[in-house]
Motif scaffolding. Structure first.
Motif, PDB file in Angstrom:
ATOM      1  N   ILE A   1      36.873  33.591  55.515  1.00  0.00           N
ATOM      2  CA  ILE A   1      36.364  33.709  56.791  1.00  0.00           C
ATOM      3  C   ILE A   1      36.585  32.319  57.652  1.00  0.00           C
ATOM      4  CG2 ILE A   1      34.317  34.060  58.274  1.00  0.00           C
ATOM      5  CD1 ILE A   1      33.141  35.643  56.074  1.00  0.00           C
ATOM      6  N   GLU A   2      37.244  32.589  58.826  1.00  0.00           N
ATOM      7  CA  GLU A   2      37.528  31.518  59.681  1.00  0.00           C
ATOM      8  C   GLU A   2      36.509  31.225  60.648  1.00  0.00           C
ATOM      9  OE1 GLU A   2      41.259  32.048  61.483  1.00  0.00           O
ATOM     10  OE2 GLU A   2      42.134  30.153  60.921  1.00  0.00           O
TER      11      GLU A   2
ATOM     12  N   ALA B   1      27.406  25.405  51.800  1.00  0.00           N
ATOM     13  CA  ALA B   1      27.041  24.791  50.495  1.00  0.00           C
ATOM     14  C   ALA B   1      26.903  26.219  49.371  1.00  0.00           C
ATOM     15  CB  ALA B   1      25.568  24.309  50.445  1.00  0.00           C
ATOM     16  N   GLY B   2      28.216  26.843  49.277  1.00  0.00           N
ATOM     17  CA  GLY B   2      28.223  27.794  48.356  1.00  0.00           C
ATOM     18  C   GLY B   2      28.968  27.488  47.290  1.00  0.00           C
ATOM     19  N   VAL B   3      29.562  28.457  46.553  1.00  0.00           N
ATOM     20  CA  VAL B   3      30.349  28.225  45.461  1.00  0.00           C
ATOM     21  C   VAL B   3      31.623  27.523  45.543  1.00  0.00           C
ATOM     22  CG1 VAL B   3      31.375  29.424  43.509  1.00  0.00           C
ATOM     23  CG2 VAL B   3      29.588  30.532  44.736  1.00  0.00           C
TER      24      VAL B   3
ATOM     25  N   ILE C   1      32.654  29.340  54.421  1.00  0.00           N
ATOM     26  CA  ILE C   1      31.560  29.967  54.642  1.00  0.00           C
ATOM     27  C   ILE C   1      31.400  31.512  54.160  1.00  0.00           C
ATOM     28  CG2 ILE C   1      31.216  28.463  56.612  1.00  0.00           C
ATOM     29  CD1 ILE C   1      32.353  30.693  58.351  1.00  0.00           C
ATOM     30  N   GLY C   2      32.168  32.028  53.194  1.00  0.00           N
ATOM     31  CA  GLY C   2      32.220  33.325  52.517  1.00  0.00           C
ATOM     32  C   GLY C   2      33.896  33.865  52.952  1.00  0.00           C
ATOM     33  N   ARG C   3      33.844  34.944  52.210  1.00  0.00           N
ATOM     34  CA  ARG C   3      35.390  35.513  52.366  1.00  0.00           C
ATOM     35  C   ARG C   3      34.899  37.195  52.899  1.00  0.00           C
ATOM     36  NH1 ARG C   3      39.397  33.447  49.510  1.00  0.00           N
ATOM     37  NH2 ARG C   3      40.367  35.390  49.029  1.00  0.00           N
ATOM     38  N   ARG C   4      35.802  37.625  53.494  1.00  0.00           N
ATOM     39  CA  ARG C   4      35.895  38.931  54.150  1.00  0.00           C
ATOM     40  C   ARG C   4      36.679  39.898  53.328  1.00  0.00           C
ATOM     41  NH1 ARG C   4      40.237  40.589  57.273  1.00  0.00           N
ATOM     42  NH2 ARG C   4      41.717  38.957  57.594  1.00  0.00           N
ATOM     43  N   PRO C   5      36.335  41.096  53.231  1.00  0.00           N
ATOM     44  CA  PRO C   5      37.246  42.247  52.671  1.00  0.00           C
ATOM     45  C   PRO C   5      38.518  42.124  53.281  1.00  0.00           C
ATOM     46  CG  PRO C   5      35.198  43.353  53.620  1.00  0.00           C
ATOM     47  CD  PRO C   5      35.266  41.766  53.746  1.00  0.00           C
TER      48      PRO C   5
ATOM     49  N   ASP D   1      37.358  43.184  45.592  1.00  0.00           N
ATOM     50  CA  ASP D   1      36.609  42.373  46.588  1.00  0.00           C
ATOM     51  C   ASP D   1      36.559  43.323  47.806  1.00  0.00           C
ATOM     52  OD1 ASP D   1      36.403  40.356  44.998  1.00  0.00           O
ATOM     53  OD2 ASP D   1      37.300  38.863  46.192  1.00  0.00           O
ATOM     54  N   VAL D   2      37.510  44.406  48.017  1.00  0.00           N
ATOM     55  CA  VAL D   2      37.508  44.994  49.119  1.00  0.00           C
ATOM     56  C   VAL D   2      36.352  46.094  49.322  1.00  0.00           C
ATOM     57  CG1 VAL D   2      39.117  46.955  48.649  1.00  0.00           C
ATOM     58  CG2 VAL D   2      39.191  45.970  51.017  1.00  0.00           C
ATOM     59  N   ILE D   3      35.868  46.153  48.305  1.00  0.00           N
ATOM     60  CA  ILE D   3      34.482  47.104  48.330  1.00  0.00           C
ATOM     61  C   ILE D   3      33.074  46.188  48.176  1.00  0.00           C
ATOM     62  CG2 ILE D   3      35.870  49.098  47.421  1.00  0.00           C
ATOM     63  CD1 ILE D   3      34.198  49.044  44.733  1.00  0.00           C
ATOM     64  N   ALA D   4      32.045  46.965  48.161  1.00  0.00           N
ATOM     65  CA  ALA D   4      30.762  46.274  48.135  1.00  0.00           C
ATOM     66  C   ALA D   4      30.636  45.745  46.558  1.00  0.00           C
ATOM     67  CB  ALA D   4      29.889  47.185  48.299  1.00  0.00           C
ATOM     68  N   GLY D   5      29.691  44.624  46.750  1.00  0.00           N
ATOM     69  CA  GLY D   5      29.578  44.163  45.257  1.00  0.00           C
ATOM     70  C   GLY D   5      29.971  42.730  45.168  1.00  0.00           C
ATOM     71  N   PRO D   6      29.523  41.651  44.214  1.00  0.00           N
ATOM     72  CA  PRO D   6      29.837  40.436  44.114  1.00  0.00           C
ATOM     73  C   PRO D   6      31.493  40.232  44.057  1.00  0.00           C
ATOM     74  CG  PRO D   6      28.927  41.261  41.986  1.00  0.00           C
ATOM     75  CD  PRO D   6      28.789  42.380  43.127  1.00  0.00           C
ATOM     76  N   MET D   7      31.946  39.428  44.990  1.00  0.00           N
ATOM     77  CA  MET D   7      33.424  39.029  44.838  1.00  0.00           C
ATOM     78  C   MET D   7      33.704  38.211  43.848  1.00  0.00           C
ATOM     79  SD  MET D   7      34.037  38.565  48.755  1.00  0.00           S
ATOM     80  CE  MET D   7      34.419  39.879  50.170  1.00  0.00           C
ATOM     81  N   LEU D   8      33.748  38.761  42.745  1.00  0.00           N
ATOM     82  CA  LEU D   8      34.037  38.264  41.396  1.00  0.00           C
ATOM     83  C   LEU D   8      35.285  38.949  40.602  1.00  0.00           C
ATOM     84  CD1 LEU D   8      30.466  37.539  40.087  1.00  0.00           C
ATOM     85  CD2 LEU D   8      32.034  35.880  41.060  1.00  0.00           C
ATOM     86  N   ALA D   9      35.998  37.944  39.939  1.00  0.00           N
ATOM     87  CA  ALA D   9      37.257  38.636  39.214  1.00  0.00           C
ATOM     88  C   ALA D   9      37.003  39.425  38.203  1.00  0.00           C
ATOM     89  CB  ALA D   9      37.872  37.613  38.797  1.00  0.00           C
ATOM     90  N   HIS D  10      36.172  39.241  37.405  1.00  0.00           N
ATOM     91  CA  HIS D  10      35.270  40.068  36.177  1.00  0.00           C
ATOM     92  C   HIS D  10      34.808  41.330  36.768  1.00  0.00           C
ATOM     93  CE1 HIS D  10      32.740  36.478  36.860  1.00  0.00           C
ATOM     94  NE2 HIS D  10      31.753  37.411  36.574  1.00  0.00           N
ATOM     95  N   LYS D  11      34.192  41.221  38.048  1.00  0.00           N
ATOM     96  CA  LYS D  11      33.707  42.547  38.701  1.00  0.00           C
ATOM     97  C   LYS D  11      34.917  43.557  38.938  1.00  0.00           C
ATOM     98  CE  LYS D  11      32.221  44.582  42.642  1.00  0.00           C
ATOM     99  NZ  LYS D  11      33.270  45.011  43.801  1.00  0.00           N
ATOM    100  N   ALA D  12      36.083  42.866  39.614  1.00  0.00           N
ATOM    101  CA  ALA D  12      37.292  43.609  40.020  1.00  0.00           C
ATOM    102  C   ALA D  12      37.859  44.087  38.799  1.00  0.00           C
ATOM    103  CB  ALA D  12      38.067  42.672  40.847  1.00  0.00           C
TER     104      ALA D  12
END
Ligand code: FAD
Ligand code: NAI
Length: 470
Positions: free
Chosen positions: A154-155, A187-189, A275-279, A317-328
């Motif tokens: 996110i910009e 101050a996130g990941v 400040i976060g990522r967007r789908p 990452d393009v759907i709901a839920g945590p933006m994590l590689a192992h979740k994807a």
């Protein structure tokens, strides 16, 4: 557009979601195509995310240890020098080996890979526009289409990325000199992982965060420890602070911020906005195709990952839920198995999170504040690494293991770790939660001595107020 092919499944995106789905679908006998606009496989994670960041975290930790962490072990080192060019090229080599490895896996599984930008041409076809000028486009036909197009940084509207001085995580992985002063927004990941890399290499690091604490909703006991330890490492935090402006002036970046009604300025040579990522679904033609988004701009799917267009699915990452590689990746496996008529299930509550700072921070399930909000009754046990013999021998005693269990059933509700190798310690807790284990199950399992994971056993014993070594 020239050429037509017929596939059982066309996957858009070769990140941890897309490439894993493609391989699993091929294993299950489907004819699979995968379209990726990057020249290399592996998506954000392998190219500009998990892997390069972890390579730099590892190298910078070695530099830090060699510079100032070995004397306590009786190892005297002098003349330690940073070769940043070598550090960056090692990172690139690791990335290259892994992305090539994924290309090899796709080939071995007979997945047809197409380099180019995909767009939904109809509910059962995808147009592919190659990046190379003059190269011919083509249309792929498929019974089903899977979108795994990931996410993007996110910009801030007033701080456009130039990836040199105002950088996203991508630019922060490529800086060719160590900044004197790195300002981080968020101050996130990413802020704390990449802030740690440059702090260890000698940068002064100032983090500006709009919330009053680190790591958003994460358990406050854990984030308080994190803040204390990172401050000891030399980070400066401005929490509860809003950034109102960013300008470039005399080769510097000037950040204007507000806290409690007071305005102040920070000057640095590099600004990392995390400040976060967007789908990310730009250019996919979702609107024309009738694929609906949720209010957060994510592709809306049902429990089978099916979108509002029945032949089109989405994961990662393009759907709901945590933006994590192992979740994807788990979603990639689940969707392929569902398409093959198998039953597949993901226990979302048992997905582990890990922040690869030092000490590491890892958790699975809920923290205390979340449980309170949900009105759930729980019992808590915690155990400090200060009392763990292995941590003592390592000289790494910052941190704690905290276990939260249902007050009535003792079922695990959350396990949170801040401490050495928390990333390895959490695996046991994730498995226990997947199996619906109780705190008593963990407490009664034999843990080898002396190991860091004994802290899990002691924290679990602590839930029943019977820790031995405390
Ligand atoms: P992505 O990996 O983003 O892959 C999507 C792919 O689709 C991309 O390659 C993109 O080029 C392609 N694409 C998009 N649109 C099109 C199109 N129209 N046509 C063709 N191709 C297209 N997660 C962790 O679990 N652990 C970590 O340690 C970790 N570290 C991270 C560090 C950083 C700096 C960042 C930024 C992220 C990190 N993540 C980490 C998050 C992780 O990278 C993502 O959750 C993961 O990559 C999501 O996988 P995905 O397959 O959904 O999407
Ligand atoms: P994040 O959501 O972790 O943290 C963003 C922080 O920025 C939050 O604390 C938020 O309150 C703050 N913020 C938002 N807007 C702000 C503003 N205007 N001013 C000041 N602060 C502001 O997002 P981050 O760090 O960008 O990472 C994105 C995602 O990438 C992560 O949530 C995670 O899903 C993934 N990731 C995972 C990693 C891992 O698993 N180790 C590593 C890196 C990224």
């Amino acid at each position: 557009m020239a050429g037509t092919e017929m596939y059982d499944l066309i996957v858009i995106g070769a990140g941890p979601g897309g490439y894993v789905a493609a391989i699993r679908a091929a294993q299950l006998g489907m004819k699979v195509a995968c379209v990726e606009k990057r020249p290399t496989m592996g998506g954000t994670c392998l190219n500009i995310g998990c892997i390069p960041s972890k390579a730099l975290l590892e190298s910078s930790e070695h530099f830090h240890m060699a510079s100032s962490g070995l004397a306590v072990h009786g190892v005297k080192v002098s003349g330690v020098k940073l070769d940043l060019k070598a550090m960056l090229s090692r990172k690139d080599k690791v990335v290259g080996e892994l992305t090539n490895g994924v290309a090899g896996l796709l080939k071995k599984n007979k997945v047809d890979v197409f380099e180019g930008t995909a767009k939904l041409a109809s509910p059962t076809s995808v147009s592919v526009t190659p990046a190379k000028k003059g190269a011919k486009g083509r249309t792929l036909n498929g019974k089903q289409i899977l979108i795994a197009s990931g996410s993007d940084a996110i910009e801030l509207p007033f701080a456009k990325f130039d990836e040199k001085q105002i950088v996203s995580s991508t630019g922060a992985l490529e800086l060719t000199t160590v900044p004197k002063h790195l300002i981080v927004i968020g101050a996130g990941v990413i802020g704390l992982e990449l802030g740690s890399v440059w702090r260890r290499l000698g940068a002064e690091v100032t983090v500006v965060e709009m919330l009053p604490k680190l790591f958003g909703p994460l358990d406050r006991q854990i984030t308080n420890i994190a803040q204390r330890v990172f401050t000891k490492q030399g980070f400066t935090f401005h929490l509860g602070t809003r950034v109102t402006g960013v300008e470039k002036k005399d080769g510097q970046v000037v950040v204007t911020a507000q806290k409690d009604g007071e305005t102040f300025k920070l000057k640095g040579d590099v600004l990392l906005v995390a400040i976060g990522r967007r789908p990310y679904a730009d250019g996919l033609g979702l609107g024309e195709a009738g694929v609906e988004l949720d209010p957060q701009g994510r592709i809306q799917v049902d429990a089978d990952f099916r979108t509002s267009v029945p032949s089109v699915y989405a994961i990662g990452d393009v759907i709901a839920g945590p933006m994590l590689a192992h979740k994807a990746s788990e979603e990639g496996i689940a969707v392929a198995e569902k398409l093959a008529g198998k039953i597949s299930h993901i226990t979302y509550e048992a997905i582990p999170w890990i922040v690869y700072t030092w000490p590491e921070i890892a958790w699975v399930g809920h923290g205390e504040e979340e449980l309170k909000e949900q009105g759930r009754k729980y019992r808590a046990g915690s155990y400090p690494f200060l009392a763990n013999p292995r941590a003592k021998t390592m000289g790494e005693t910052d941190g704690v293991v905290k276990i939260l269990a249902d007050a009535a059933t003792d079922r695990l509700l959350g396990v949170l770790v801040i401490g050495p190798r928390a990333s390895d310690i959490i695996a046991e807790a994730a498995l226990a939660m997947e199996f619906g284990a109780s705190a008593e199950d963990l407490a009664r399992s034999v843990h080898a001595h002396p190991t860091l994971s004994e802290a899990i056993k002691e924290a679990a014993l602590g839930v029943a107020k019977r820790a031995i070594h405390l």
